[in-house]
Enzyme design. Structure first.
Site, PDB file in Angstrom:
ATOM      1  N   LYS A   1       1.028  -1.253  -3.565  1.00  5.67           N
ATOM      2  CA  LYS A   1       1.493   0.143  -3.682  1.00  5.67           C
ATOM      3  C   LYS A   1       2.476   0.461  -2.572  1.00  5.67           C
ATOM      4  CE  LYS A   1      -0.861   1.765   0.083  1.00  5.67           C
ATOM      5  NZ  LYS A   1      -0.225   2.153   1.318  1.00  5.67           N
TER       6      LYS A   1
ATOM      7  N   ASP B   1      -7.913   3.554  -0.353  1.00  6.82           N
ATOM      8  CA  ASP B   1      -6.824   3.153  -1.244  1.00  6.82           C
ATOM      9  C   ASP B   1      -7.312   2.350  -2.453  1.00  6.82           C
ATOM     10  OD1 ASP B   1      -5.084   4.287   0.542  1.00  6.82           O
ATOM     11  OD2 ASP B   1      -4.260   2.397   1.295  1.00  6.82           O
TER      12      ASP B   1
HETATM   13  P1  ATP Z   1      -3.426  -0.294   3.675  1.00  6.85           P
HETATM   14  O1  ATP Z   1      -2.025  -0.176   3.138  1.00  6.85           O
HETATM   15  O2  ATP Z   1      -4.479  -0.015   2.620  1.00  6.85           O
HETATM   16  O3  ATP Z   1      -3.677   0.461   4.916  1.00  6.85           O
HETATM   17  P2  ATP Z   1      -2.655  -2.892   4.521  1.00  6.85           P
HETATM   18  O4  ATP Z   1      -1.859  -3.308   3.331  1.00  6.85           O
HETATM   19  O5  ATP Z   1      -1.903  -2.415   5.710  1.00  6.85           O
HETATM   20  O6  ATP Z   1      -3.698  -1.813   4.067  1.00  6.85           O
HETATM   21  P3  ATP Z   1      -4.370  -5.162   4.182  1.00  6.85           P
HETATM   22  O7  ATP Z   1      -3.495  -6.250   3.646  1.00  6.85           O
HETATM   23  O8  ATP Z   1      -5.281  -4.481   3.241  1.00  6.85           O
HETATM   24  O9  ATP Z   1      -3.530  -4.081   4.990  1.00  6.85           O
HETATM   25  O10 ATP Z   1      -5.168  -5.819   5.411  1.00  6.85           O
HETATM   26  C1  ATP Z   1      -5.777  -5.048   6.425  1.00  6.85           C
HETATM   27  C2  ATP Z   1      -6.899  -5.856   7.025  1.00  6.85           C
HETATM   28  O11 ATP Z   1      -7.952  -5.905   6.071  1.00  6.85           O
HETATM   29  C3  ATP Z   1      -6.541  -7.305   7.281  1.00  6.85           C
HETATM   30  O12 ATP Z   1      -6.058  -7.489   8.569  1.00  6.85           O
HETATM   31  C4  ATP Z   1      -7.868  -8.039   7.061  1.00  6.85           C
HETATM   32  O13 ATP Z   1      -8.553  -8.200   8.264  1.00  6.85           O
HETATM   33  C5  ATP Z   1      -8.693  -7.090   6.187  1.00  6.85           C
HETATM   34  N1  ATP Z   1      -8.972  -7.596   4.820  1.00  6.85           N
HETATM   35  C6  ATP Z   1     -10.145  -7.521   4.199  1.00  6.85           C
HETATM   36  N2  ATP Z   1     -10.077  -8.036   2.958  1.00  6.85           N
HETATM   37  C7  ATP Z   1      -8.819  -8.444   2.783  1.00  6.85           C
HETATM   38  C8  ATP Z   1      -8.133  -9.054   1.691  1.00  6.85           C
HETATM   39  N3  ATP Z   1      -8.757  -9.349   0.553  1.00  6.85           N
HETATM   40  N4  ATP Z   1      -6.841  -9.306   1.836  1.00  6.85           N
HETATM   41  C9  ATP Z   1      -6.211  -8.991   2.996  1.00  6.85           C
HETATM   42  N5  ATP Z   1      -6.806  -8.446   4.064  1.00  6.85           N
HETATM   43  C10 ATP Z   1      -8.099  -8.155   3.966  1.00  6.85           C
END
Ligand code: ATP
Length: 309
Positions: free
Chosen positions: A14, A141
């Site tokens: 997203k 989210d």
């Molecule tokens: P958001 O946009 O929802 O704030 P994000 O895209 O910035 O999230 P994610 O890729 O969801 O970040 O990763 C955030 C943290 O979540 C990672 O550093 C990791 O430790 C943890 N995590 C838990 N499950 C997962 C997964 N399936 N894939 C990636 N990261 C994960």
């Protein structure tokens, strides 16, 4: 009917076309007006019966993804299993294409995908409302990753109302080296606000509201209008923690993007373009600029989590 040997679900990333962040609540969360748009970058999650809950991940960023029970996909399987009085004996394999810790809800996407996949594998037959309930328990989210398209998220982002979108919006994403922690970006947002006259608490700041002009632009498929109203209250905090993002945002704007903004909590930068051709030009210029690790071109809205096979 025999149970399937495995189930694969595809789930989108997203971008937040508006992320209005209200004051810090006593529970530590922030009230949001969060306009989500699902974009065509996908993870694929496959679940197979196993003698124990196990996670494997493939893809360029696989090494950054936790393989223990903190992985949102594992937590999703456990929550569904517990509600239905069964054990979560499943092997979850994630083909990871969504940038990790990039502000594109990759972990949330995997949580929603694993939930849908386990529901199909186990024949749980959970109603949509129950799946959404579990998603909200997993994270703010996660419900949006299940539904996709475009939606307004209120509360901490989990209370969704669908938004009407016409046509296709073309986007370029500049993926940064290394991620940013979402809680750290919110803390920085509060820190910057306490230094400003507006302050940081609920009492200081007005309730966040969706922009009528932005909703209109989405409804009419008007990229030029959308470009003038894109906004992300977390952007100053993301840029404060990662000042090099300014150069990335400038490189895309100079290459002809209609608008540039940090995606969610960053550090991925998002560029809205007039059409697919302009997106290819912006992508090329971003690669040449050397201001990001990699570049992705895609379109929105994308559909939510869906069983592929
Ligand atoms: P958001 O946009 O929802 O704030 P994000 O895209 O910035 O999230 P994610 O890729 O969801 O970040 O990763 C955030 C943290 O979540 C990672 O550093 C990791 O430790 C943890 N995590 C838990 N499950 C997962 C997964 N399936 N894939 C990636 N990261 C994960």
């Amino acid at each position: 009917m025999t149970a399937p040997a495995s189930v694969t679900v595809r789930v989108p990333a997203k971008v937040n076309v508006q992320l209005a962040v209200g004051g810090l609540r006593p529970d530590g969360f922030h009230d949001l007006a969060n306009v989500f748009l699902a974009v065509g970058l996908y993870d694929e999650v496959t679940v197979t019966p196993s003698d124990a809950l196990r996670i494997t991940v493939s893809g360029p960023d696989a090494h950054q993804v936790p393989l223990d029970r903190t992985n949102l996909a594992a937590r999703a399987a456990e929550l569904l299993a517990a509600r239905h009085g069964r054990e979560s004996l499943v092997h979850i394999h994630i083909v990871k294409d969504i940038p990790v810790a990039g502000g594109m809800a990759g972990g949330s996407a995997d949580g929603a995908a694993a939930l849908l996949a386990c529901d199909a594998l186990w024949g749980t037959g959970a109603a949509r409302a129950e799946l959404l309930d579990i998603c909200a328990e997993l994270g703010s989210d996660v419900p949006f990753s299940l539904v996709g398209g475009a939606a307004l998220g209120r509360g901490r982002g989990e209370l969704l109302t669908p938004i009407e979108v016409t046509g296709t919006f073309h986007w370029v994403f500049a993926v940064a080296d290394g991620g940013l922690s979402t809680p750290a970006v919110y803390r920085e947002c509060d820190r910057l606000r306490t230094q400003s006259p507006a302050g940081a608490t609920l009492a200081d700041l007005p309730a966040p509201e969706p922009s009528p002009a932005l909703l209109d632009a989405l409804r009419h498929g008007d990229a030029t209008a959308l470009a003038t109203v894109l906004s992300n209250d977390l952007q100053p905090a993301a840029v404060s923690l990662r000042p090099s993002l300014t150069a990335t945002l400038t490189a895309g704007t100079e290459a002809g993007a209609l608008a540039a903004l940090v995606s969610g909590s960053g550090p991925t930068c998002a560029f809205l373009t007039k059409d697919a051709e302009a997106a290819a030009d912006v992508a090329e210029a971003l690669i040449v600029s050397g201001t990001c690790r990699s570049v992705r071109v895609t379109a929105a809205p994308a559909e939510g989590a869906r069983v592929l096979r």
